[in-house]
Enzyme design. Structure first.
Site, short mmCIF file in Angstrom:
data_model
loop_
_atom_site.label_atom_id
_atom_site.label_comp_id
_atom_site.label_asym_id
_atom_site.label_seq_id
_atom_site.Cartn_x
_atom_site.Cartn_y
_atom_site.Cartn_z
N GLN A 253 -32.12 25.12 14.02
CA GLN A 253 -31.33 24.28 13.12
C GLN A 253 -31.89 22.86 13.03
O GLN A 253 -31.85 22.22 11.98
CB GLN A 253 -29.86 24.24 13.56
CG GLN A 253 -28.97 23.65 12.48
CD GLN A 253 -27.57 23.37 12.96
OE1 GLN A 253 -27.35 22.75 13.99
NE2 GLN A 253 -26.58 23.85 12.22
N ASP B 172 -20.11 29.19 10.53
CA ASP B 172 -19.13 28.77 11.54
C ASP B 172 -19.85 28.12 12.73
O ASP B 172 -19.52 27.02 13.16
CB ASP B 172 -18.31 29.98 12.04
CG ASP B 172 -17.87 30.88 10.92
OD1 ASP B 172 -16.89 30.53 10.25
OD2 ASP B 172 -18.54 31.91 10.68
N ARG C 239 -26.62 27.72 0.44
CA ARG C 239 -25.43 28.57 0.38
C ARG C 239 -24.35 28.06 1.35
O ARG C 239 -24.54 27.04 2.03
CB ARG C 239 -25.81 30.01 0.73
CG ARG C 239 -26.15 30.18 2.20
CD ARG C 239 -26.67 31.58 2.50
NE ARG C 239 -26.45 31.93 3.90
CZ ARG C 239 -26.98 32.98 4.48
NH1 ARG C 239 -27.76 33.80 3.80
NH2 ARG C 239 -26.71 33.24 5.76
N GLY C 240 -23.24 28.79 1.43
CA GLY C 240 -22.23 28.58 2.48
C GLY C 240 -21.69 27.16 2.54
O GLY C 240 -21.22 26.61 1.55
N GLU C 241 -21.79 26.58 3.72
CA GLU C 241 -21.20 25.25 3.91
C GLU C 241 -22.22 24.26 4.48
O GLU C 241 -22.46 23.19 3.92
CB GLU C 241 -19.98 25.35 4.84
CG GLU C 241 -19.32 24.02 5.06
CD GLU C 241 -17.87 24.12 5.52
OE1 GLU C 241 -17.17 25.07 5.13
OE2 GLU C 241 -17.45 23.22 6.25
N ASP C 242 -22.86 24.62 5.59
CA ASP C 242 -23.73 23.64 6.24
C ASP C 242 -25.00 23.37 5.42
O ASP C 242 -25.37 22.22 5.20
CB ASP C 242 -24.10 24.11 7.66
CG ASP C 242 -24.80 23.01 8.45
OD1 ASP C 242 -24.21 21.91 8.57
OD2 ASP C 242 -25.93 23.21 8.89
N SER C 243 -25.67 24.42 4.95
CA SER C 243 -26.91 24.19 4.18
C SER C 243 -26.59 23.51 2.85
O SER C 243 -27.40 22.75 2.32
CB SER C 243 -27.69 25.49 3.97
OG SER C 243 -26.94 26.44 3.27
O1 TRH Z 1 -24.82 31.34 6.86
P1 TRH Z 1 -23.83 30.86 5.85
O2 TRH Z 1 -23.62 31.71 4.71
O3 TRH Z 1 -22.51 30.59 6.56
C1 TRH Z 1 -21.17 30.62 6.19
C2 TRH Z 1 -20.49 31.83 6.73
O4 TRH Z 1 -20.76 32.92 5.89
C3 TRH Z 1 -19.03 31.56 6.83
O5 TRH Z 1 -18.30 32.66 7.27
C4 TRH Z 1 -18.52 31.06 5.53
O6 TRH Z 1 -17.21 30.80 5.66
C5 TRH Z 1 -19.28 29.82 5.18
O7 TRH Z 1 -20.67 30.10 5.08
C6 TRH Z 1 -18.79 29.16 3.93
O8 TRH Z 1 -24.34 29.42 5.29
P2 TRH Z 1 -24.41 27.98 5.94
O9 TRH Z 1 -23.05 27.41 6.12
O10 TRH Z 1 -25.32 27.22 5.09
O11 TRH Z 1 -25.05 28.17 7.36
C7 TRH Z 1 -26.39 28.44 7.56
C8 TRH Z 1 -26.87 27.73 8.82
O12 TRH Z 1 -28.13 28.26 9.20
C9 TRH Z 1 -27.06 26.24 8.62
O13 TRH Z 1 -26.61 25.55 9.76
C10 TRH Z 1 -28.56 26.08 8.50
C11 TRH Z 1 -29.03 27.18 9.42
N1 TRH Z 1 -30.41 27.64 9.24
C12 TRH Z 1 -31.33 27.39 10.25
O14 TRH Z 1 -30.99 26.74 11.23
N2 TRH Z 1 -32.58 27.89 10.13
C13 TRH Z 1 -33.00 28.58 9.04
O15 TRH Z 1 -34.18 28.99 8.97
C14 TRH Z 1 -32.05 28.80 8.00
C15 TRH Z 1 -32.49 29.54 6.76
C16 TRH Z 1 -30.76 28.33 8.13
#
Ligand code: TRH
Length: 370
Positions: free
Chosen positions: A244, A21, A260-264
């Site tokens: 990030q 989020d 995983r998730g959305e952004d990565s």
């Molecule tokens: O962390 P996520 O699993 O996030 C979400 C939430 O769980 C949310 O509630 C759910 O609805 C959604 O997924 C689908 O995964 P995401 O989206 O990939 O987010 C991780 C963020 O962390 C992304 O912006 C990259 C960042 N990141 C860093 O900045 N540094 C790091 O070392 C790592 C490993 C990640």
């Protein structure tokens, strides 16, 4: 919100869990402020989560400016957020239906014209997305209309977040010397199949370096497997959380990325690397439909054996299918070259659609006639 900027935008974010989020909203806020000259405020209810992504953030300060974004702590009580001075922005983005404070909505309704109000929704590759993108939802009492803004993978959706010059930066970062080892990034949720995956990697003849970002999966590795010696061909590195802004470089430095998730998940696609998506698990297995919808799009044009390899490993990893991991991993690695060519084409094709921030700005400008 007085400013010399093109116009103003307020983004509201509640951190439900993990970093998705806040990761998506911070990325969007940074881009609107930095690339579109929008005076941007991000209201977030959890500063420590944001501080993981932006270490310069001071979690004690309830209001601060970072990367041209005004970051404000969103406290639960309406009164603390909406002081008398606070005027809603020209555009208001409610992230993932986080529900705006009532007092803020009332203030929006007092303005003429009313702000353009959007709900930024979750990303899905399902076919209903384009049909629902930008549907209006009038407020039952106030003279306000909220529009549902859906990110997506095809024309008619809101597109995906992609900063200007991202591909140039990516391509400039690619090392000119080919690494001897296979480099694998594993950023996922806790997964019972982790030991099987590491065992499969260890038993292959290929020298492999595994990077495990700190978090549940790394903890699991340390508790369950960490005590055992890793064979000479494989090394495992626990990666401290990077800001990030440096996350893309982590993807670029690897040959295969589990995300995983959305952004990565989106960043791995822009990285143009062979990847596995560990989808956020939902109740009653609803996520499988989302996963399949994405694979059905992603695999178009991928040669049959490579497609089978991709689908096989994605299923095994998401199902935590310990028995299927070794065979599907080996098959994925065997078809890596074809998957990589495909990944680059996928990224290039996807980039032909406008990026999310640009699409959002076009809609806001059209709606508000700014
Ligand atoms: O962390 P996520 O699993 O996030 C979400 C939430 O769980 C949310 O509630 C759910 O609805 C959604 O997924 C689908 O995964 P995401 O989206 O990939 O987010 C991780 C963020 O962390 C992304 O912006 C990259 C960042 N990141 C860093 O900045 N540094 C790091 O070392 C790592 C490993 C990640």
């Amino acid at each position: 919100m007085k400013s010399a900027a093109r116009f103003s935008c307020d983004i509201f974010c509640r951190v439900v869990d993990n970093f998705g989020d806040v990761g998506v909203t911070w990325r969007l806020a940074r881009q609107l402020a930095g690339e579109f000259d929008v005076a941007t405020r991000l209201f977030v209810d959890n500063l420590p989560s944001l501080a993981k992504l932006v270490p310069e953030l001071d979690v004690q300060m309830h209001s601060q400016k970072l990367n041209m974004v005004d970051v404000q702590l969103w406290q639960d009580e309406d009164a603390k957020l909406i002081d008398a001075e606070l005027i809603p922005a020209d555009c208001v983005i409610e992230a993932f239906q986080c529900a705006l404070p009532n007092s803020y909505m009332n203030a929006m309704a007092q303005l003429t014209p009313a702000p353009v109000w959007l709900n930024l929704d979750y990303l899905s590759a399902e076919s209903w997305v384009a049909k629902h993108h930008l549907l209006p939802s009038p407020h039952p009492q106030l003279a306000l209309t909220k529009y549902f803004f859906f990110p997506g993978f095809e024309a008619g959706t809101g597109g995906l977040l992609r900063e200007r010059n991202l591909f140039l930066k990516r391509d400039a970062a690619v090392p000119h010397v080919k690494a001897e080892a296979l480099r694998v990034l594993i950023f996922g949720y806790a997964n019972r199949a982790l030991s099987a995956l590491i065992a499969a990697i260890e038993s292959s003849a290929k020298r492999t370096v595994i990077t495990l970002p700190e978090g549940k999966l790394a903890e699991q590795y340390l508790q369950v497997i960490g005590a055992k010696p890793v064979n000479a061909n494989t090394s495992i590195h626990i990666q401290p959380f990077v800001p990030q802004i440096e996350f893309d470089a982590l993807l670029w430095a690897n040959d295969i990325c589990i995300v995983r998730g959305e952004d990565s998940f989106v960043r791995a696609q822009w990285a143009a690397k062979p990847f596995v998506w560990h989808i956020y698990p939902q109740g009653e297995g609803a996520h499988w439909q989302k996963l399949t919808a994405f694979l059905d799009r992603y695999c178009v044009g991928l040669e049959t054996h490579a497609e089978t390899a991709v689908r096989g490993l994605w299923r095994a990893w998401n199902a935590e299918d310990t028995d299927a991991i070794a065979a599907t991993w080996n098959s994925f690695v065997m078809h890596r070259a074809a998957i990589e060519v495909h990944a680059r084409k996928w990224a290039n094709d996807l980039a032909k659609q406008g990026d999310l921030a640009a699409n959002l700005m076009t809609f806001v400008e059209k709606s508000a006639k700014i």
